[in-house]
Design an enzyme around this catalytic site. Structure first.
Site, PDB file in Angstrom:
ATOM      1  N   THR C 134       0.875  -1.465  -0.220  1.00 30.29           N
ATOM      2  CA  THR C 134      -0.007  -0.046   0.012  1.00 30.29           C
ATOM      3  C   THR C 134       0.700   1.276   0.274  1.00 30.29           C
ATOM      4  O   THR C 134       1.851   1.975   0.647  1.00 30.29           O
ATOM      5  CB  THR C 134      -0.381  -0.005   1.351  1.00 30.29           C
ATOM      6  N   LYS C 210      -7.028   1.332  -3.708  1.00 27.56           N
ATOM      7  CA  LYS C 210      -6.813   0.534  -2.191  1.00 27.56           C
ATOM      8  C   LYS C 210      -6.446   2.147  -0.806  1.00 27.56           C
ATOM      9  O   LYS C 210      -6.984   1.699  -0.292  1.00 27.56           O
ATOM     10  CB  LYS C 210      -5.204  -0.050  -2.514  1.00 27.56           C
ATOM     11  N   LYS C 278      -0.633   5.711   9.106  1.00 29.18           N
ATOM     12  CA  LYS C 278       0.392   6.090   7.863  1.00 29.18           C
ATOM     13  C   LYS C 278      -0.438   5.955   6.449  1.00 29.18           C
ATOM     14  O   LYS C 278      -0.811   6.794   5.590  1.00 29.18           O
ATOM     15  CB  LYS C 278       1.678   4.286   7.734  1.00 29.18           C
TER      16      LYS C 278
END
Lengths: 339, 339, 339, 339
Positions: C134, C210, C278
């Site tokens: 990711t 995503k 994050k």
């Protein structure tokens, strides 16, 4: 980043400017005064005004610029300029006033792509880098370490004030660094601003105070914008409200200056939105790193993104007043990009 | 609710207090002065201090109270009191200082359950109801209409200032109503506050300004709280930051008073949270009715709810500083309910 | 980043997994199948489960690890490992599953400090780097460009699903890249997940989907947390509410899985908060770059910061349920760091 | 408002609808079935569809309407109507489907201004008021008490579903009240919806679940709107993103129905914004009373205010997709008021 020694009110030492052109003479005699040309990197609207004030105070300046044509542009201000950073490396003091972390890092650490050596590698031991840009605390810590490794001083001294304030020597300066270095910079501060606040030895503290201070102003703009939009939607003139606020609980500079701009709907370029958003980004990152959320700043962030998306990016951050009006269904600016 | 006539700056007329105890004599002679006892409804901390100042200025007061024991409590302040609202109905002026819309509505419109007649039905034509509570604009409009139907005056005059400011005659008063009514009230204002702002004929405007002004302070508290929490989490003393802010861009009363409270973490009762939340609720409803969102106030609303849920409801709204600290993982207050 | 070709519904081609261990044979015969060992970089909880599934499907794996002791740890899973990235450079396919942009950039671009050559410089022309981490769209664009310069393929294929889903080959895979490269990777996808969505040629789109998908889940968690906290404060069991929601409007996986965790107050490690934060940071940066604010994500961001500040960083993101409870004055977890 | 008895999963008893027109016969024989005409108050789009379904199930209906012309309008649906509420007072069951607390309170408590007697004063002991409106818990508690004082039953049974779902007998019903009353209503529920969830004896719980459920949908709409706006600003078709979401983690009804509307930018009237904002207001008030903030709902609230201010008030709440687009600088709707 301890600050235990400044827990008493008078620990923020503050010095009023002496009169222009007269370097202060009361610095401890043991410390050598800054002599010779002062290097200057970052000749934007802020930097050029500041460098011109140094020249006016009989402090010769050698400015580093990227493009040759800038050399001619700076001449009328009495500023010598060069496209070779090497010409600044003999200076006892180099001032930087750059837009962001990356630009400043490149100047200090050098850049292979541009064949730049970098101030840290080039300045003499004992020289001082006076860093006046609005940057992150992480960058300040990194640069301080780098200069220390080369036996140089690093003083952080970000400023409050726009280019007009810079021209009028009305900046407020927040300084941090080794005490001896700060004392040596004081005559320079006196040429640039109306008052200097010395907050201690840790350079990061000065940068953090600057970022948080800008957030105080940004959220003030936002709240003035929200209340004034409500009044407008109710068909009321917002002027009496503003006058009552500034005459009672909110008599400070921020509310008077920006309240007036929002009431008069004048958003002429001053502190432009992409730079404001950069500071918001830095401040939110500092808050995240500190583990302390700032939801009020999140509100401003979202409205700045909207403002830029609507084409208001070239305007002053007082245009938050316009965004609040549009969120209330009032008409958009007709020519957002006109200045 | 047009306000076109007050678009020029000097349309907010403002009058400085004359010296205490000396009713102003420069009101237009054509208007009859307020004579005889002044009725007073709402003898809480604010109201009692204000009524005492009237008495000190040789303005006799007859106060309406709900419980007999309050009569004795008010005697030392020189205030006569009664549990029969009928005793106030001959007054030329009745002042109300009540906690919310419902309490005020009951006083004006009466209440079958309590067999209360209500001021509107009972006061003489020509009498004035001087309504100093913080209420909604809808309530102000309704009560104004009701008094007009009975040939009475209704002046809205909410105040900025806490009970200490009330005692010291340092309140700021925002007044609106028929010009003649407001002029007749001016000598009373001079006994109660340091300055009065007259904003026009529409009573709702005074109440709206009061609510929005409180939101300005609430969001200021929140932002001071957020920045100071970041500094604390970084291990820094917040005092230098606050001193720099109040010495530069934020020199007004709100930042100095509340910044100091948050830095010193003193949250002694002043403006208690349930009343703050009531004002937030009213302000958000005004914004919703105006069709103009106030996201910054939404942030404050959520933190006030949390503060009350954690048992801090009896403390001053400066306790927003504590909530910001807890959102950053710092320790909760040990004895939130102790005062 | 045009996507005009996928404007029809059926443009998201999707393939169901074939049965385990049986590489699909219906790929266009013109494209060479991936042969030999598959390189694997990033053997965390996700990566190790995925690599083990490849081995189970008779796809030999050579894993690059940083520390020698990891080589032994991976043996029971049938995974060969090496501390020399050079051992992977003959592979026709290298899969990476790393925590962030920086880690992935270092692997592709190399690192002088670590004397690493980097995949781009080392892989053979025609080889494919299958990037399943990711990461930001900017990083995806940079790495795609770098591999293209070296004549290699770069397929972005981030996944939805936690380590348990990875083990059970239940991942959902979102793939983007040159059509031929994606087709060659399809048999690999069939070993790893239950379904693959091919979204086009621009790798950035897969990464953006995503990140936005994770924000959908994060805001769902937050809203479940907020409603359940209200019910708890009212003394009500939240289970009937959740059951009604999931039986009517919210029957999907996210609401069922996470609603149940929040109702049962089980926050055992799964997707841990620093990694969630994050992703939030990356998503907010994408939104900012796109010029489109996401205030709902801002709410989650602030609560994650608070959760980490309170010591809940090692727990699953369902702990947002606990934060909502604490914002409502309910008791903190007794042993936040216990697992 | 204890709910201890429903802490096990199967405590939400749920009954599937039997086939249309066939009243259930398995109610405990000891309880008298609802016989004769069913009163119906509130013949808006929802109410009219529901009443027509009762008639279709051979349940005669007598509807109370305010204006004579409505009597003719209801005839084609087979609904008898009257402008005299007295005609409903012999009914064993009266259903109400009204827009807000005030409207319902007036119907139950009566209104002096309109010379209405009110259901509580007029219905026979043993009769049931089946209240299907979306109202506050405070109102539910007040009405329940009032009916109890008069020996009548009060069942709260708010519904999930729009007018189309009402027509198709696809509503979901959340019912609460005395067990015997709820059982007697079950055959009626079976004529109106696809499934009924019985949550206990306290009517407030049904209303709270309804309000919180609507907030779940509202925040889902907002988040779909935010993500889709980001994709649009990046020049991407949002359809693949939505398809991936609904195929993986978000397969429920809300995401499929409303995601599709937002992707196709169709905002035809359904659940119109002023009614949505009313529910948001009620839900935020419930949260405030419970002492549990809902910041995610605050985000929706602000965007609804903006949407209404921009003239989108007559559109469906899926128009949140349009607001998110405008916050990203995309063009406003050309004819917001056209339907």
């Amino acid at each position: 980043m301890s600050n235990s020694e400044s827990s008493k009110r008078d620990d923020v030492s503050s010095s009023q400017s002496s009169s222009a052109g007269e370097p202060q003479t009361d610095s401890p005699s043991i410390l050598p005064s800054i002599m010779g040309e002062i290097g200057f990197i970052g000749l934007g609207r802020m930097g050029a005004a500041m460098a011109a004030n140094l020249v006016a105070a009989r402090r010769p300046v050698i400015a580093y610029v990227r493009r040759k044509e800038q050399i001619e542009q700076l001449k009328p201000l009495g500023i010598s300029a060069t496209t070779d950073m090497g010409d600044l490396l003999d200076c006892q003091l180099v001032i930087s006033m750059l837009p962001d972390d990356d630009a400043l890092r490149q100047v200090v650490m050098g850049s292979k792509d541009d064949h730049l050596a970098g101030l840290a590698a080039g300045l003499m031991p004992g020289a001082i880098h006076l860093s006046m840009s609005t940057i992150s605390t992480a960058c300040a810590a990194q640069l301080s370490l780098e200069h220390t490794r080369h036996g140089q001083g690093y003083v952080a001294a970000p400023v409050f004030g726009n280019p007009d304030a810079a021209k009028a020597r009305q900046l407020f300066i927040v300084a941090a660094g080794a005490a001896a270095d700060v004392v040596r910079c004081q005559p320079i501060f006196d040429c640039l601003g109306q008052r200097t606040f010395v907050v201690g030895a840790d350079q990061r503290e000065a940068n953090l105070i600057k970022l948080l201070g800008n957030m105080m102003t940004a959220t003030t703009l936002e709240m003035l914008a929200e209340t004034i939009a409500v009044l407008r939607k109710r068909g009321l003139d917002p002027q009496p409200f503003l006058e009552i606020m500034t005459s009672t609980m909110f008599g400070g500079r921020a509310h008077r200056i920006y309240g007036d701009k929002i009431v008069r709907q004048t958003y002429a370029p001053g502190f432009m939105l992409p730079l404001v958003l950069k500071d918001v980004r830095l401040a939110l990152a500092e808050a995240e790193n500190a583990g302390s959320p700032m939801p009020s700043v999140g509100v401003v962030r979202d409205r700045l993104i909207t403002a830029i998306a609507r084409g208001y990016g070239d305007l002053d951050w007082s245009v938050l007043g316009q965004i609040a009006a549009e969120e209330a269904g009032l008409a958009p600016l007709q020519q957002p990009l006109a200045k």
